[in-house]
Design a protein around this motif. Structure first.
Motif, PDB file in Angstrom:
ATOM      1  N   PHE A 211       0.837  -1.192   0.000  1.00 53.43           N
ATOM      2  CA  PHE A 211       0.000   0.000   0.000  1.00 53.43           C
ATOM      3  C   PHE A 211       0.872   1.242   0.000  1.00 53.43           C
ATOM      4  O   PHE A 211       2.018   1.225   0.435  1.00 53.43           O
ATOM      5  CB  PHE A 211      -0.957   0.021   1.195  1.00 53.43           C
ATOM      6  N   ASP A 212       0.302   2.308  -0.515  1.00 60.70           N
ATOM      7  CA  ASP A 212       0.953   3.611  -0.555  1.00 60.70           C
ATOM      8  C   ASP A 212       0.258   4.483   0.485  1.00 60.70           C
ATOM      9  O   ASP A 212      -0.938   4.752   0.381  1.00 60.70           O
ATOM     10  CB  ASP A 212       0.810   4.210  -1.954  1.00 60.70           C
ATOM     11  N   GLN A 213       1.005   4.927   1.502  1.00 57.55           N
ATOM     12  CA  GLN A 213       0.407   5.715   2.576  1.00 57.55           C
ATOM     13  C   GLN A 213      -0.234   6.990   2.042  1.00 57.55           C
ATOM     14  O   GLN A 213      -1.263   7.440   2.562  1.00 57.55           O
ATOM     15  CB  GLN A 213       1.465   6.068   3.636  1.00 57.55           C
ATOM     16  N   SER A 214       0.332   7.574   0.989  1.00 66.94           N
ATOM     17  CA  SER A 214      -0.233   8.804   0.451  1.00 66.94           C
ATOM     18  C   SER A 214      -1.580   8.537  -0.217  1.00 66.94           C
ATOM     19  O   SER A 214      -2.493   9.372  -0.160  1.00 66.94           O
ATOM     20  CB  SER A 214       0.742   9.457  -0.546  1.00 66.94           C
ATOM     21  N   LEU A 216      -3.682   6.113   0.728  1.00 68.49           N
ATOM     22  CA  LEU A 216      -4.606   5.918   1.839  1.00 68.49           C
ATOM     23  C   LEU A 216      -5.008   7.249   2.462  1.00 68.49           C
ATOM     24  O   LEU A 216      -6.197   7.496   2.738  1.00 68.49           O
ATOM     25  CB  LEU A 216      -3.982   5.011   2.897  1.00 68.49           C
ATOM     26  N   ALA A 217      -4.028   8.111   2.678  1.00 66.35           N
ATOM     27  CA  ALA A 217      -4.316   9.410   3.302  1.00 66.35           C
ATOM     28  C   ALA A 217      -5.271  10.221   2.438  1.00 66.35           C
ATOM     29  O   ALA A 217      -6.216  10.849   2.953  1.00 66.35           O
ATOM     30  CB  ALA A 217      -3.021  10.169   3.543  1.00 66.35           C
ATOM     31  N   VAL A 231      -4.167   4.871  11.636  1.00 65.93           N
ATOM     32  CA  VAL A 231      -2.789   4.376  11.673  1.00 65.93           C
ATOM     33  C   VAL A 231      -2.763   2.990  11.023  1.00 65.93           C
ATOM     34  O   VAL A 231      -3.499   2.085  11.436  1.00 65.93           O
ATOM     35  CB  VAL A 231      -2.268   4.292  13.115  1.00 65.93           C
ATOM     36  N   VAL A 232      -1.941   2.835   9.990  1.00 64.72           N
ATOM     37  CA  VAL A 232      -1.833   1.569   9.261  1.00 64.72           C
ATOM     38  C   VAL A 232      -0.376   1.124   9.274  1.00 64.72           C
ATOM     39  O   VAL A 232       0.507   1.858   8.821  1.00 64.72           O
ATOM     40  CB  VAL A 232      -2.335   1.702   7.810  1.00 64.72           C
ATOM     41  N   ASN A 233      -0.130  -0.068   9.790  1.00 60.78           N
ATOM     42  CA  ASN A 233       1.220  -0.616   9.880  1.00 60.78           C
ATOM     43  C   ASN A 233       1.356  -1.821   8.964  1.00 60.78           C
ATOM     44  O   ASN A 233       0.532  -2.738   9.003  1.00 60.78           O
ATOM     45  CB  ASN A 233       1.533  -1.062  11.311  1.00 60.78           C
ATOM     46  N   TYR A 253      -6.029  -2.513  -0.525  1.00 60.38           N
ATOM     47  CA  TYR A 253      -6.742  -1.252  -0.313  1.00 60.38           C
ATOM     48  C   TYR A 253      -8.173  -1.508   0.152  1.00 60.38           C
ATOM     49  O   TYR A 253      -8.695  -0.791   1.018  1.00 60.38           O
ATOM     50  CB  TYR A 253      -6.757  -0.428  -1.601  1.00 60.38           C
ATOM     51  N   GLU A 257      -9.216   0.041   3.734  1.00 55.53           N
ATOM     52  CA  GLU A 257     -10.114   1.190   3.669  1.00 55.53           C
ATOM     53  C   GLU A 257     -11.491   0.881   4.254  1.00 55.53           C
ATOM     54  O   GLU A 257     -12.148   1.781   4.801  1.00 55.53           O
ATOM     55  CB  GLU A 257     -10.190   1.699   2.235  1.00 55.53           C
ATOM     56  N   THR A 267      -6.230   1.032  15.243  1.00 60.58           N
ATOM     57  CA  THR A 267      -4.944   0.808  14.579  1.00 60.58           C
ATOM     58  C   THR A 267      -5.049  -0.456  13.732  1.00 60.58           C
ATOM     59  O   THR A 267      -5.577  -1.479  14.186  1.00 60.58           O
ATOM     60  CB  THR A 267      -3.828   0.647  15.612  1.00 60.58           C
TER      61      THR A 267
END
Length: 614
Positions: A211-214, A216-217, A231-233, A253, A257, A267
């Motif tokens: 995944f791409d944090q950007s 998701l954000a 928060v995704v780890n 995703y 999501e 979390t």
């Protein structure tokens, strides 16, 4: 004189895939060796559990200390591995694992096997597999319960990411895909408690992708309206790369999501493992022993009949050890939600000869999917959800299969074949052919349903519960990079499993207040079947007809009084009032479920342990 080697029970390899050469003797291999428990007393066996016995609640620390591997057993296996020319890379007493590393040649000598290379029929990938039973020294035969990693066949499939029918182009996904939902909209329709999962953790299992944090954000901010994204780890299992790709990232995703939009303060730990039996086992065990999760979500499985020489290598051995991992989850009170599958009563998937179009394979007999059929997990089936003015207007059994087609496709275990199949999907469900004794939580609730494969054939019934899964009623989530549009609807029971995991995060946050910060250890299915007829669940009976145009375009037809998941000659299963083999007890009424669960827990005999609610 070398000690006699004896075959490891249940390790018979595959013989139905195309041989494709030999294995490089210098190839580096990592193997997971599973050991027996110190003791079994107090932790019910499978037969005892099915009959209704439960372990007294315990903490993860107590589970590891009491039911982990004995140091004496670890020492014996460690010494043998070193003497056999293997390196011990990691020892996990709590999960009863010893990881060893060595060349293919050294592994072959140590385990008494010849390793071959094969071509997997459906995925067209190459894999390594022993040509005969795995062997272990006679003195260790009672200590070692499994050896995983000598074969790296892809043993699981994700329960299909299905993009819904495309409408006219629009910058607004809700306009472009009428009938689809953002996950938080589904949470409102399912009347989730007025909590957001604060203080909770949810585990999601993935097999490949990243995944791409950007991305998701941007999704959580722009599409869901959250000020602060969850928060995704990302957690790598067995060194699996966490890498965005076209094939699997859409599933990643979807899972993240859905949980993040429905329980935004929880979390989310995402476990990325290899697409193998060793990876599947390690992912589950690592999650169960890592934290006190509100829930674990698994959207990957396999037809339970594809085992041993009929399909996947060493499946009985893997099956046994996976069930023991789920047994651990029950012991510490972690609910595991598993999608029941997207191929209806056939449970068989394939891909057309174009290698692009996934299909539901027509089957002469009914099949159910594992691990949904494991008595230790909660199997999640599929519905199609319709809303009007913010309220549910219709909810029916998920079956978007059209007419039977004829053509060439790759199946689960065969070469390219000509046969019957369906476009579209349907919720998995049925009666297990492997767990032939119905669990007490089902028989005690008056469930008396039988397999379509034979008169009177009974066993573990699935699913237990259900949730929105249709592609035409899908969840609007991010797509893999380069997709146009970047947000589109996705369905499948792979969406319903994380929905239930998110609900449990919200429920546990609320339970923390009722139980002073700790919640009694309990098995979720015991609650479900004790309360299946209450307002905690929406009973699903109806269905809807679907057809497909010549170019594969889906066309929704009329609503029908009784839905079904049939995709087999044996007819499959039809819905009925109360529990059925299409949607179980139905979809959730979250606030009412919380109310019923709190009342039920307070009526249960006191357990020896409670675990933190967060």
């Amino acid at each position: 004189m070398a000690e006699k080697l004896v075959p490891l029970v249940g390790s018979v390899p595959t013989n139905r895939h195309q041989a494709d050469g030999s294995v490089d003797p210098h190839e580096r291999i990592e193997v997971t060796i599973k050991l027996r428990r110190k003791v079994q007393t107090g932790l019910p066996t499978l037969d005892e559990f099915v009959a209704g016995q439960r372990a007294a609640g315990m903490t993860r620390a107590e589970l590891a200390e009491r039911y982990g591997a004995a140091q004496e057993d670890i020492g014996k296996v460690h010494d043998w591995a070193v003497q056999s020319g293997l390196s011990v890379s990691r020892v996990e007493p709590g999960s009863r694992q010893i990881h060893v590393v060595g060349s293919a040649d050294a592994m072959s000598r140590a385990f008494g096997v010849e390793l071959g290379r094969y071509l997997h029929a459906r995925t067209r990938t190459h894999f390594r597999c022993p040509k005969s039973d795995i062997h272990v020294p006679q003195s260790l035969a009672s200590i070692i319960t499994g050896v995983f990693g000598l074969n790296d066949m892809p043993v699981v499939v994700h329960h299909g990411v299905r993009v819904g029918r495309r409408a006219a182009a629009s910058s607004n996904p809700k306009t472009q895909f009428p009938g689809s939902f953002y996950p938080n909209e589904v949470a409102k329709l399912y009347n989730f408690p007025q909590t957001d999962g604060a203080g909770q953790r949810v585990a999601i299992l993935e097999f490949g992708g990243g995944f791409d944090q950007s991305v998701l954000a941007a999704y959580f901010t722009n599409n869901i309206g959250l000020q602060t994204p969850p928060v995704v780890n990302g957690i790598s299992v067995l060194g699996q790369p966490i890498k965005v790709d076209q094939d699997v990232t859409g599933e990643v995703y979807l899972d993240i999501e859905i949980v993040g939009a429905m329980a935004p303060k929880a979390t989310i730990d995402v476990y990325f493992a290899p697409w193998t039996g060793e990876g599947y086992l390690n992912a589950i065990e690592q999650a169960v022993h890592n934290d006190d999760y509100a829930a674990v979500s698994i959207s990957y499985g396999i037809d339970e009949d594809l085992r041993g020489s009929a399909g996947d290598p060493g499946w009985p051995m893997l099956n046994k050890n996976l069930d023991e991992a789920f047994q651990d989850a029950v012991a510490v009170g972690i609910p595991v939600f598993v999608s029941s599958g997207d191929q209806g009563s056939s449970s068989l998937r394939g891909v057309l000869s174009d290698q692009q179009t996934e299909i539901t394979v027509y089957s002469n007999t009914a099949h159910a999917g594992y691990p949904a059929t494991s008595p230790y997990v909660t199997a999640v089936g599929g519905t199609m959800l319709y809303a009007n003015n913010g309220a549910v207007s219709e909810e029916v059994v998920w079956n978007e299969l059209g007419a039977v087609q004829q053509g060439q496709f790759y199946g689960e275990t065969e070469k390219l074949q000509n046969g019957k199949y369906y476009l579209g999907g349907a919720g998995g469900g049925g009666v297990s052919d492997r767990y032939k004794t119905m669990p007490s939580y089902q028989s005690g609730a008056g469930i008396a349903l039988h397999s379509a494969n034979g008169a009177g054939a009974s066993g573990r019934c699935v699913p237990d519960v259900a949730g929105n899964s249709g592609s035409s009623t899908g969840y609007l989530v991010s797509q893999p990079p380069g997709s146009n549009p970047s947000v589109a609807p996705v369905g499948g029971t792979s969406a319903a499993a994380p929905m239930w995991a998110a609900l449990m995060a919200c429920v546990r946050e609320s339970l923390a207040q009722a139980f002073n910060g700790s919640v009694p250890v309990f098995f979720f299915n015991d609650f479900v079947y004790a309360n299946g007829t209450t307002a905690a669940f929406r009973d699903i009976v109806g269905g809807r007809d679907f057809t497909y145009t010549s170019d594969g375009e889906q066309v929704a037809g009329a609503f029908i009084p009784i839905g079904n998941n049939r995709s087999t000659e044996a007819s499959g299963y039809s819905a009925q009032k109360g529990y059925d083999l299409c949607t179980g007890w139905g979809s959730p009424n979250g606030a009412e479920l919380l109310k019923q669960l709190e009342t039920w827990l307070k009526q249960q005999p006191a357990t020896s342990k409670q675990r933190p609610a967060g």
